[in-house]
Design an enzyme around this catalytic site. Structure first.
Site, PDB file in Angstrom:
ATOM      1  N   THR A   1       0.829  -1.207   0.000  1.00 33.98           N
ATOM      2  CA  THR A   1       0.000   0.000   0.000  1.00 33.98           C
ATOM      3  C   THR A   1       0.869   1.264   0.000  1.00 33.98           C
ATOM      4  O   THR A   1       1.605   1.480  -0.948  1.00 33.98           O
ATOM      5  CB  THR A   1      -1.036  -0.035   1.151  1.00 33.98           C
TER       6      THR A   1
ATOM      7  N   ASP B   1      -9.522  -4.631  -3.150  1.00 35.80           N
ATOM      8  CA  ASP B   1      -8.681  -3.494  -2.792  1.00 35.80           C
ATOM      9  C   ASP B   1      -9.144  -2.254  -3.563  1.00 35.80           C
ATOM     10  O   ASP B   1      -9.347  -2.315  -4.778  1.00 35.80           O
ATOM     11  CB  ASP B   1      -7.217  -3.794  -3.106  1.00 35.80           C
TER      12      ASP B   1
ATOM     13  N   HIS C   1      -7.730  -6.367   1.075  1.00 37.92           N
ATOM     14  CA  HIS C   1      -6.534  -5.540   1.212  1.00 37.92           C
ATOM     15  C   HIS C   1      -5.591  -6.100   2.281  1.00 37.92           C
ATOM     16  O   HIS C   1      -6.015  -6.406   3.391  1.00 37.92           O
ATOM     17  CB  HIS C   1      -7.025  -4.130   1.594  1.00 37.92           C
TER      18      HIS C   1
END
Length: 322
Positions: free
Chosen positions: A166, A265, A298
């Site tokens: 991320t 995500d 995620h």
């Protein structure tokens, strides 16, 4: 002393962090800090905490798989996720995950504890990443200032990787872009960038992004909180590398790239756009096939590394780090 329930809030980024007008703040999520370990019982990986810089203060946790004497292995400089404001190189999720990754890939991992919000807005984290790469590259020469024996004895400096998840993957991308234009000490090069669901965004919705809620999305709130002075806001090339006028991805300073996605995500369409833009940019490196973890959420590989899906992803990452 006033309790947090009575103190006046200056700003907050929910569900992550709250800042009060008296200068104090609360990180609202994150895993606990855990100590390093010599010969971790499940992986045989050793870890320790090291100081990279005094000014600014910058530390890391370094992981060493079980090696033969004088054996040389690749180096992975890893940047944790957490929206630039939560988690740590020393926290439980990352310690567990990087023990596994170091073991399966047989690489030295340097997990950077870069400076966080709210005390250190961007670009502090980007500078910390570059400082770390400079510090690692300096170990290629015999100097009294090069003090990390695990690097001196076991690092293959021709196989230097950067990676993260991320916002950590965002850091890895931007540091690799910098390496395309600025030399590291002793002409050390980045071999590869490993970008797991990288944090990219933009002012105009694309793909399946919600049009009505786009301007109020968490991604925009994170970026505005992290870098309120960024030129062009969420279309700054640091967060929108595909924006009009952004530097060409052809200048990316590494030889190969792996991008991973998950089905659930929010950055999925941005990451596909990044992948396709890099493919068409004229960049001379090797762009590996996208790894798509289908319906996984995620950062699932951090939270549930024991599942078959996480094992498959970690195996793919390990095969890249050679």
């Amino acid at each position: 002393m006033a309790s947090s329930s009575t103190k006046e809030i200056e700003k907050e980024l929910l569900p992550l962090i709250r800042v009060y007008k008296d200068g104090t703040f609360e990180r609202l999520v994150g895993s606990p800090i855990v100590p390093p370990s010599l010969l971790h019982p499940l992986t045989n990986v050793s870890s320790k905490d090291i100081l990279i810089s005094n000014n600014p203060s910058l530390s890391a946790r370094i992981y060493l798989p079980k090696l033969h004497q004088n054996q040389k292995v690749p180096i992975l400089v890893y940047f944790h996720g957490g929206a630039f404001c939560v988690e740590s190189a020393f926290s439980f999720f990352y310690h567990r995950y990087l023990n596994i990754l170091a073991s399966q890939s047989n690489v030295i991992v340097v997990s950077v504890d870069y400076r966080l919000l709210p005390l250190n807005p961007l670009p502090a984290a980007y500078e910390d990443g570059w400082t770390t790469l400079q510090w690692i590259a300096s170990h290629t020469t015999d100097s009294p200032s090069n003090t990390e024996p695990w690097l001196i004895e076991h690092a293959d400096f021709d196989k230097l990787y950067v990676g993260g998840d991320t916002n950590g993957a965002n850091l890895a991308h931007n540091i690799t872009m910098r390496a395309g234009n600025e030399a590291l000490p002793n002409n050390v090069k980045i071999l590869g960038a490993m970008l797991c669901t990288p944090f990219f965004w933009g002012s105009k919705p694309i793909g399946n992004e919600n049009v009505e809620e786009h301007e109020d999305s968490l991604a925009i709130k994170v970026w505005n909180f992290a870098y309120p002075d960024a030129v062009d806001g969420v279309d700054n090339p640091l967060v929108n590398p595909c924006a009009a006028g952004a530097p060409s991805l052809a200048t990316l300073g590494c030889s190969k790239v792996l991008v991973t996605l998950t089905g659930k995500d929010e950055f999925r369409d941005r990451d596909i756009l990044y992948y396709e833009t890099l493919k068409k940019s004229g960049w001379k490196g090797e762009l590996e096939e996208l790894f798509d973890a289908a319906d996984e959420p995620h950062a699932f590989q951090l939270f549930t590394p024991e599942t078959d899906e996480a094992k498959a992803m970690i195996k793919r990452l390990a095969s890249f780090l050679v």
